[in-house]
Scaffold this motif. Sequence first.
Motif, PDB file in Angstrom:
ATOM      1  N   TYR A  87       0.820  -1.209   0.000  1.00 35.98           N
ATOM      2  CA  TYR A  87       0.000   0.000   0.000  1.00 35.98           C
ATOM      3  C   TYR A  87       0.859   1.266   0.000  1.00 35.98           C
ATOM      4  CZ  TYR A  87      -3.854  -3.208   0.592  1.00 35.98           C
ATOM      5  OH  TYR A  87      -4.754  -4.217   0.391  1.00 35.98           O
ATOM      6  N   ALA A  88       1.265   1.748   1.163  1.00 32.50           N
ATOM      7  CA  ALA A  88       1.964   3.035   1.232  1.00 32.50           C
ATOM      8  C   ALA A  88       3.244   3.043   0.406  1.00 32.50           C
ATOM      9  CB  ALA A  88       2.272   3.377   2.686  1.00 32.50           C
ATOM     10  N   GLY A  89       4.000   1.959   0.418  1.00 35.00           N
ATOM     11  CA  GLY A  89       5.266   1.910  -0.287  1.00 35.00           C
ATOM     12  C   GLY A  89       5.145   1.891  -1.794  1.00 35.00           C
ATOM     13  N   GLN A  90       3.933   1.662  -2.296  1.00 39.02           N
ATOM     14  CA  GLN A  90       3.707   1.672  -3.732  1.00 39.02           C
ATOM     15  C   GLN A  90       2.800   2.834  -4.151  1.00 39.02           C
ATOM     16  OE1 GLN A  90       2.924  -2.151  -5.574  1.00 39.02           O
ATOM     17  NE2 GLN A  90       3.854  -3.242  -3.858  1.00 39.02           N
ATOM     18  N   GLY A  91       2.673   3.826  -3.268  1.00 34.30           N
ATOM     19  CA  GLY A  91       1.910   5.009  -3.604  1.00 34.30           C
ATOM     20  C   GLY A  91       0.414   4.839  -3.526  1.00 34.30           C
ATOM     21  N   ARG A  92      -0.048   3.780  -2.843  1.00 29.34           N
ATOM     22  CA  ARG A  92      -1.479   3.571  -2.660  1.00 29.34           C
ATOM     23  C   ARG A  92      -1.903   4.130  -1.305  1.00 29.34           C
ATOM     24  NH1 ARG A  92       0.064  -1.667  -4.805  1.00 29.34           N
ATOM     25  NH2 ARG A  92      -0.872  -1.990  -6.864  1.00 29.34           N
ATOM     26  N   PRO A  93      -3.170   4.537  -1.168  1.00 27.86           N
ATOM     27  CA  PRO A  93      -3.627   4.986   0.146  1.00 27.86           C
ATOM     28  C   PRO A  93      -3.728   3.818   1.120  1.00 27.86           C
ATOM     29  CG  PRO A  93      -5.453   4.937  -1.414  1.00 27.86           C
ATOM     30  CD  PRO A  93      -4.207   4.700  -2.213  1.00 27.86           C
ATOM     31  N   GLY A  94      -3.421   4.081   2.393  1.00 25.02           N
ATOM     32  CA  GLY A  94      -3.578   3.084   3.428  1.00 25.02           C
ATOM     33  C   GLY A  94      -4.974   3.118   4.011  1.00 25.02           C
ATOM     34  N   PHE A  95      -5.136   2.464   5.131  1.00 23.12           N
ATOM     35  CA  PHE A  95      -6.438   2.404   5.803  1.00 23.12           C
ATOM     36  C   PHE A  95      -6.941   3.806   6.117  1.00 23.12           C
ATOM     37  CE2 PHE A  95      -8.688   2.271   9.942  1.00 23.12           C
ATOM     38  CZ  PHE A  95      -9.826   1.607   9.520  1.00 23.12           C
ATOM     39  N   GLY A  96      -8.223   4.030   5.856  1.00 25.94           N
ATOM     40  CA  GLY A  96      -8.822   5.315   6.155  1.00 25.94           C
ATOM     41  C   GLY A  96      -8.342   6.451   5.268  1.00 25.94           C
ATOM     42  N   GLY A  97      -7.700   6.099   4.127  1.00 25.39           N
ATOM     43  CA  GLY A  97      -7.204   7.119   3.224  1.00 25.39           C
ATOM     44  C   GLY A  97      -5.838   7.673   3.571  1.00 25.39           C
ATOM     45  N   PHE A  98      -5.142   7.045   4.530  1.00 27.03           N
ATOM     46  CA  PHE A  98      -3.802   7.504   4.920  1.00 27.03           C
ATOM     47  C   PHE A  98      -2.883   7.547   3.701  1.00 27.03           C
ATOM     48  CE2 PHE A  98       0.572   6.233   5.870  1.00 27.03           C
ATOM     49  CZ  PHE A  98       0.957   7.259   6.717  1.00 27.03           C
ATOM     50  N   GLU A  99      -2.096   8.610   3.605  1.00 30.92           N
ATOM     51  CA  GLU A  99      -1.106   8.737   2.544  1.00 30.92           C
ATOM     52  C   GLU A  99       0.266   8.991   3.144  1.00 30.92           C
ATOM     53  OE1 GLU A  99      -2.102  11.537  -0.437  1.00 30.92           O
ATOM     54  OE2 GLU A  99      -3.997  10.578  -0.975  1.00 30.92           O
ATOM     55  N   ALA A 100       1.228   8.138   2.782  1.00 31.64           N
ATOM     56  CA  ALA A 100       2.596   8.326   3.260  1.00 31.64           C
ATOM     57  C   ALA A 100       3.199   9.557   2.600  1.00 31.64           C
ATOM     58  CB  ALA A 100       3.441   7.094   2.943  1.00 31.64           C
ATOM     59  N   ALA A 101       4.148  10.174   3.281  1.00 27.04           N
ATOM     60  CA  ALA A 101       4.812  11.358   2.737  1.00 27.04           C
ATOM     61  C   ALA A 101       5.435  11.052   1.387  1.00 27.04           C
ATOM     62  CB  ALA A 101       5.878  11.847   3.716  1.00 27.04           C
ATOM     63  N   GLY A 102       5.109  11.857   0.396  1.00 27.25           N
ATOM     64  CA  GLY A 102       5.663  11.688  -0.930  1.00 27.25           C
ATOM     65  C   GLY A 102       4.983  10.647  -1.789  1.00 27.25           C
ATOM     66  N   SER A 103       3.984   9.940  -1.248  1.00 27.56           N
ATOM     67  CA  SER A 103       3.369   8.848  -2.010  1.00 27.56           C
ATOM     68  C   SER A 103       2.596   9.351  -3.219  1.00 27.56           C
ATOM     69  CB  SER A 103       2.445   8.024  -1.110  1.00 27.56           C
ATOM     70  OG  SER A 103       1.345   8.804  -0.647  1.00 27.56           O
ATOM     71  N   ASP A 104       2.126  10.597  -3.170  1.00 28.97           N
ATOM     72  CA  ASP A 104       1.351  11.122  -4.295  1.00 28.97           C
ATOM     73  C   ASP A 104       2.221  11.342  -5.532  1.00 28.97           C
ATOM     74  OD1 ASP A 104       2.698  13.122  -2.907  1.00 28.97           O
ATOM     75  OD2 ASP A 104       1.286  14.682  -3.519  1.00 28.97           O
ATOM     76  N   GLN A 105       3.541  11.449  -5.342  1.00 29.85           N
ATOM     77  CA  GLN A 105       4.461  11.664  -6.459  1.00 29.85           C
ATOM     78  C   GLN A 105       5.294  10.424  -6.801  1.00 29.85           C
ATOM     79  OE1 GLN A 105       4.668  14.521  -8.321  1.00 29.85           O
ATOM     80  NE2 GLN A 105       2.846  15.132  -7.153  1.00 29.85           N
TER      81      GLN A 105
END
Length: 281
Positions: free
Chosen positions: A176-194
Amino acid sequence: MSDRDGTEVAGDSEDPNDGEQYHLEVGPDDVADAVLLPGNPERVPKVTQFWNESEEVAHHREYRTVTGRYEGTPISVTSTGIGSPSAAIAVEELARVGADTLVRVGSCGAIQPEMAVGDLVITTGAVRQEGTSDEYVREDYPAAADHEVVSALIAAAERLGYEYHTGITMSADSFYAGQGRPGFGGFEAAGSDQLVDNLRDANVANIEMEASAILTLANVYGLRAGAICTVYANRETGEFRTEGENRAAETATLAVKLLAQMDETKREAGVDQWHAGLSLE
């Protein structure tokens, strides 16, 4: 020390050995020189369906191992589970019992628009966005695929008529987060959108979770390794289907036969490396 039923046995589980391995439960006579490495244990029979003969030799935790023959060539398959930590254990223990050629056979997400679901991606090298290989070597050590394995996979895909691409793979530690996908509840890791955009701009072909660790450890230990994955999703087009996994398994199986032919040709020619000047019938 005691084994799993409580019986006292000699040895030390912290002492690597060349006998039966702790996690894979295989010994030196259980595996061929060349081993295919799918992640999911349920994919093992999807690999062995192309073989002429096969026998399960071990199944412990996520590690399921079958050995057999394909058109006279000895071949094995060991599932590694999900992610680089468990894949690295498989590489370590297979190396200890004599395997010298390892080919990851998996699925991936493509990030270049021209890659269709069901196409194959043959890895030439990998971005090490996983932590396992960092525990072996410095971060700027390359995760490079063996040129003979890459050549054999390309030749196999060409002979089978499957659409394929070659290029750089990114291996992540999380789906999820490490591949730029949203986590639970829409969580987004820093920089994941890019993340995906940046990788695409750098001409990275696909994303998965094991290749870079397998390639890195293989290079450290002087083994041959490569990776071939079927595209399940294209992150650029939004297309997703679990289609074509048999193509990667069949291509990797044929590649093992071709590698055996390469090795025989090298022996006859008295050379150590396969090169374009040698023919492959």
